[in-house]
Design a protein around this motif. Structure first.
Motif, PDB file in Angstrom:
ATOM      1  N   LEU A   1      11.730   6.010  10.734  1.00  0.00           N
ATOM      2  CA  LEU A   1      10.322   5.629  11.075  1.00  0.00           C
ATOM      3  C   LEU A   1       9.328   6.637  10.248  1.00  0.00           C
ATOM      4  O   LEU A   1       9.633   7.824  10.251  1.00  0.00           O
ATOM      5  N   PHE A   2       8.633   5.953   9.291  1.00  0.00           N
ATOM      6  CA  PHE A   2       7.724   6.691   8.437  1.00  0.00           C
ATOM      7  C   PHE A   2       6.363   6.064   8.291  1.00  0.00           C
ATOM      8  O   PHE A   2       6.077   4.864   8.841  1.00  0.00           O
ATOM      9  N   VAL A   3       5.619   6.889   7.514  1.00  0.00           N
ATOM     10  CA  VAL A   3       4.225   6.503   7.208  1.00  0.00           C
ATOM     11  C   VAL A   3       4.270   5.934   5.786  1.00  0.00           C
ATOM     12  O   VAL A   3       4.636   6.593   4.617  1.00  0.00           O
ATOM     13  N   GLN A   4       3.771   4.538   5.477  1.00  0.00           N
ATOM     14  CA  GLN A   4       3.739   3.975   4.271  1.00  0.00           C
ATOM     15  C   GLN A   4       3.203   4.758   3.113  1.00  0.00           C
ATOM     16  O   GLN A   4       3.893   4.902   2.136  1.00  0.00           O
ATOM     17  N   SER A   5       2.033   5.539   3.373  1.00  0.00           N
ATOM     18  CA  SER A   5       1.509   6.336   2.406  1.00  0.00           C
ATOM     19  C   SER A   5       2.139   7.413   1.727  1.00  0.00           C
ATOM     20  O   SER A   5       1.999   8.024   0.873  1.00  0.00           O
ATOM     21  N   HIS A   6       3.280   7.809   2.634  1.00  0.00           N
ATOM     22  CA  HIS A   6       4.093   9.136   2.229  1.00  0.00           C
ATOM     23  C   HIS A   6       5.055   8.887   1.117  1.00  0.00           C
ATOM     24  O   HIS A   6       5.852   9.462   0.813  1.00  0.00           O
ATOM     25  N   VAL A   7       5.194   7.328   1.275  1.00  0.00           N
ATOM     26  CA  VAL A   7       6.453   6.854   0.131  1.00  0.00           C
ATOM     27  C   VAL A   7       5.720   6.335  -1.017  1.00  0.00           C
ATOM     28  O   VAL A   7       5.260   5.093  -0.795  1.00  0.00           O
ATOM     29  N   PRO A   8       5.438   6.958  -2.168  1.00  0.00           N
ATOM     30  CA  PRO A   8       4.572   6.315  -3.295  1.00  0.00           C
ATOM     31  C   PRO A   8       5.138   5.121  -3.964  1.00  0.00           C
ATOM     32  O   PRO A   8       4.193   4.431  -4.364  1.00  0.00           O
ATOM     33  N   ALA A   9       6.468   4.840  -3.829  1.00  0.00           N
ATOM     34  CA  ALA A   9       6.925   3.713  -4.305  1.00  0.00           C
ATOM     35  C   ALA A   9       6.326   2.522  -3.818  1.00  0.00           C
ATOM     36  O   ALA A   9       6.211   1.209  -4.468  1.00  0.00           O
ATOM     37  N   HIS A  10       5.724   2.474  -2.677  1.00  0.00           N
ATOM     38  CA  HIS A  10       5.048   1.197  -2.066  1.00  0.00           C
ATOM     39  C   HIS A  10       3.893   0.675  -3.224  1.00  0.00           C
ATOM     40  O   HIS A  10       3.830  -0.360  -3.277  1.00  0.00           O
ATOM     41  N   GLN A  11       3.035   1.865  -3.472  1.00  0.00           N
ATOM     42  CA  GLN A  11       1.906   1.537  -4.370  1.00  0.00           C
ATOM     43  C   GLN A  11       2.324   1.256  -5.890  1.00  0.00           C
ATOM     44  O   GLN A  11       1.839   0.153  -6.366  1.00  0.00           O
ATOM     45  N   GLN A  12       3.350   1.668  -6.373  1.00  0.00           N
ATOM     46  CA  GLN A  12       4.144   1.543  -7.705  1.00  0.00           C
ATOM     47  C   GLN A  12       4.634   0.250  -7.856  1.00  0.00           C
ATOM     48  O   GLN A  12       4.084  -0.579  -8.542  1.00  0.00           O
ATOM     49  N   LEU A  13       5.127  -0.128  -6.729  1.00  0.00           N
ATOM     50  CA  LEU A  13       5.924  -1.895  -6.769  1.00  0.00           C
ATOM     51  C   LEU A  13       4.875  -2.884  -6.654  1.00  0.00           C
ATOM     52  O   LEU A  13       4.971  -3.802  -7.344  1.00  0.00           O
ATOM     53  N   THR A  14       3.798  -2.318  -5.844  1.00  0.00           N
ATOM     54  CA  THR A  14       2.915  -3.415  -5.846  1.00  0.00           C
ATOM     55  C   THR A  14       2.215  -3.857  -7.113  1.00  0.00           C
ATOM     56  O   THR A  14       2.017  -4.898  -7.047  1.00  0.00           O
ATOM     57  N   TRP A  15       2.065  -3.015  -7.922  1.00  0.00           N
ATOM     58  CA  TRP A  15       1.485  -3.462  -9.225  1.00  0.00           C
ATOM     59  C   TRP A  15       2.467  -4.534  -9.807  1.00  0.00           C
ATOM     60  O   TRP A  15       2.184  -5.461 -10.455  1.00  0.00           O
ATOM     61  N   LEU A  16       3.744  -4.076  -9.946  1.00  0.00           N
ATOM     62  CA  LEU A  16       4.496  -4.979 -10.512  1.00  0.00           C
ATOM     63  C   LEU A  16       4.688  -6.248  -9.904  1.00  0.00           C
ATOM     64  O   LEU A  16       4.577  -7.304 -10.661  1.00  0.00           O
ATOM     65  N   LEU A  17       4.404  -6.384  -8.572  1.00  0.00           N
ATOM     66  CA  LEU A  17       4.380  -7.623  -7.758  1.00  0.00           C
ATOM     67  C   LEU A  17       3.082  -8.394  -8.029  1.00  0.00           C
ATOM     68  O   LEU A  17       2.914  -9.575  -8.001  1.00  0.00           O
ATOM     69  N   GLU A  18       2.036  -7.348  -8.130  1.00  0.00           N
ATOM     70  CA  GLU A  18       0.611  -8.055  -8.559  1.00  0.00           C
ATOM     71  C   GLU A  18       0.704  -8.725  -9.811  1.00  0.00           C
ATOM     72  O   GLU A  18      -0.001  -9.988 -10.048  1.00  0.00           O
ATOM     73  N   CYS A  19       1.764  -8.521 -10.814  1.00  0.00           N
ATOM     74  CA  CYS A  19       1.624  -9.115 -12.063  1.00  0.00           C
ATOM     75  C   CYS A  19       2.807 -10.278 -11.919  1.00  0.00           C
ATOM     76  O   CYS A  19       2.848 -10.719 -12.874  1.00  0.00           O
ATOM     77  N   THR A  20       3.079 -10.555 -10.649  1.00  0.00           N
ATOM     78  CA  THR A  20       4.105 -11.804 -10.305  1.00  0.00           C
ATOM     79  C   THR A  20       3.518 -12.762  -9.670  1.00  0.00           C
ATOM     80  O   THR A  20       3.662 -13.843  -9.806  1.00  0.00           O
ATOM     81  N   ALA A  21       2.462 -12.144  -8.710  1.00  0.00           N
ATOM     82  CA  ALA A  21       1.831 -13.276  -7.615  1.00  0.00           C
ATOM     83  C   ALA A  21       0.885 -13.738  -8.522  1.00  0.00           C
ATOM     84  O   ALA A  21       0.336 -13.629  -9.519  1.00  0.00           O
ATOM     85  N   THR A  22       0.333 -15.169  -7.987  1.00  0.00           N
ATOM     86  CA  THR A  22      -0.879 -15.821  -8.637  1.00  0.00           C
ATOM     87  C   THR A  22      -2.080 -15.680  -7.771  1.00  0.00           C
ATOM     88  O   THR A  22      -1.953 -15.564  -6.306  1.00  0.00           O
ATOM     89  N   MET A  23      -3.189 -16.093  -8.271  1.00  0.00           N
ATOM     90  CA  MET A  23      -4.525 -15.918  -7.409  1.00  0.00           C
ATOM     91  C   MET A  23      -4.300 -17.163  -6.360  1.00  0.00           C
ATOM     92  O   MET A  23      -4.908 -17.252  -5.394  1.00  0.00           O
ATOM     93  N   GLY A  24      -3.757 -18.357  -7.029  1.00  0.00           N
ATOM     94  CA  GLY A  24      -3.873 -19.474  -6.210  1.00  0.00           C
ATOM     95  C   GLY A  24      -3.032 -19.098  -4.865  1.00  0.00           C
ATOM     96  O   GLY A  24      -3.355 -19.532  -3.961  1.00  0.00           O
ATOM     97  N   GLU A  25      -1.885 -18.553  -5.009  1.00  0.00           N
ATOM     98  CA  GLU A  25      -1.075 -18.013  -3.702  1.00  0.00           C
ATOM     99  C   GLU A  25      -1.820 -17.255  -2.871  1.00  0.00           C
ATOM    100  O   GLU A  25      -1.620 -17.785  -1.771  1.00  0.00           O
ATOM    101  N   LEU A  26      -2.451 -16.404  -3.301  1.00  0.00           N
ATOM    102  CA  LEU A  26      -3.199 -15.361  -2.489  1.00  0.00           C
ATOM    103  C   LEU A  26      -4.403 -15.959  -1.696  1.00  0.00           C
ATOM    104  O   LEU A  26      -4.519 -15.811  -0.475  1.00  0.00           O
TER     105      LEU A  26
END
Ligand code: AQP
Length: 326
Positions: A77-102
């Motif tokens: 059990l943990f708090v999301q912001s305590h694990v920096p990789a969540h924000q790091q990976l988000t950028w890589l995935l934002e460069c994978t997802a499309t505006m249309g999908e969102l």
């Protein structure tokens, strides 16, 4: 053992939808899976929230989850912001997802679509959620029905990333409970019960005292024909009450209608069943509130464990897209 990951926003007091749709099932998952549960505080920033309230609600959510039966010996059990990789990976995935999908995400449309002043984070929220899941190589994600579309998007993004950069992520599946997957607002039974957008009288908190539960259920919207029947389209209010009764008692909600002739009797049974189902949690919650430093220690150990898994997945993804290692 399958890996399970799920999360909850500390965006308000946790309610019956969160409990029957998600948390109660997490407690069972601990025994059959390698389970990770996350208080997703970064997601709570997508809507306006007072900083002190966010901090308090994050710790409070941890207390509710532990009171519901999450056991740090059997899950992480943990708090999301305590694990920096969540924000790091988000950028890589934002460069994978499309505006249309969102743009197609119905939760975005419901909560703020169409307004210029809406936060960018509300729009990109499903990508952060995809990162939450993919970092842990989760096979299964137990969620309520409202998150089905976000899970589909996660699968799409992961599949595209794997196709573009080589096998990197495990493709997860949603696990939606048979009972309690969509608890509706007691005052507006066509809308789901919700922390941020529900009506106060229509939202029953997990920690609501018995008198409050009785008051809210008594005032629940039904209809004027006076017939207790399972009919989601024609009688959403009554069906929601039957559904809650089924979720709280473990009985099949579609056949419970036969036992009640009058709405008042049904409401009485619903209140009684909810009070009984929540009583043990409420007692444990009071104990945890008296030892918050113990809860903080549990979260610290959880984030250490989560970080070790998440940072290695992030590195795998960063390598795959061609980022130079430091
Ligand atoms: N009404 C619901 N019925 C069944 N399940 C529900 N869940 C939420 N509402 C219902 C499930 O609870 C888990 C945690 O939800 P969340 O905190 O991530 O946010 P949410 O889905 O957006 O729920 P809320 O309560 O409406 O929060 P706010 O108001 O902050 O957006 C998820 O598994 C969800 O499916």
């Amino acid at each position: 053992m399958a890996r399970v990951l799920s999360g909850i926003q500390p965006s308000g007091d946790l309610h019956l939808g969160n409990y029957f749709g998600a948390v109660r099932n997490w407690v069972q998952d601990q025994d059959v899976a390698d389970a990770y549960f996350c208080i997703v505080d970064l997601h709570a920033l997508t809507l306006s929230i007072d900083p002190e309230v966010l901090r308090r609600q994050t710790l409070d959510a941890a207390c509710v989850l532990l009171a519901a039966g999450l056991d740090p010996q059997r899950c992480t059990l943990f708090v999301q912001s305590h694990v920096p990789a969540h924000q790091q990976l988000t950028w890589l995935l934002e460069c994978t997802a499309t505006m249309g999908e969102l743009r197609r995400m119905t939760q975005f449309k419901d909560k703020g679509g169409g307004q210029e002043s809406v936060r960018v984070g509300l729009f990109t929220y499903p990508v952060l959620m995809a990162a939450d899941i993919l970092l842990y190589d989760a096979d299964q994600v137990p969620v309520g029905d409202d998150q089905r579309q976000h899970l589909e998007l996660t699968r799409e993004i992961a599949g595209r990333f794997n196709h573009r950069y080589g096998e990197t992520f495990t493709i997860p599946s949603a696990t939606i409970p048979k009972v309690g997957a969509r608890v509706m607002d007691l005052q507006a039974p066509e809308r789901k019960m919700s922390k941020s957008s529900g009506s106060p009288l229509g939202t029953v908190g997990i920690m609501d005292p018995p008198a409050e539960i009785i008051r809210k259920v008594k005032k629940a919207v039904t209809d004027t024909d006076g017939i207790v029947a399972w009919d989601p389209a024609g009688k959403p209010g009554v069906t929601n009450l039957l559904s809650l009764l089924g979720a709280a008692t473990g009985q099949d909600p579609t056949t419970l209608a036969e036992d009640y002739q009058r709405y008042g009797d049904l409401k009485g049974a619903v209140s009684e069943a909810l009070i009984e189902a929540l009583a043990p949690l409420q007692a444990r919650y009071a104990e945890l509130q008296a030892d918050l430093s113990g809860v903080i220690d549990i979260l610290r150990a959880g984030s250490d464990q989560a970080s070790s898994v998440a940072s290695s997945t992030y590195l795998r993804a960063a390598d795959a897209v061609g980022l130079l290692r430091p």
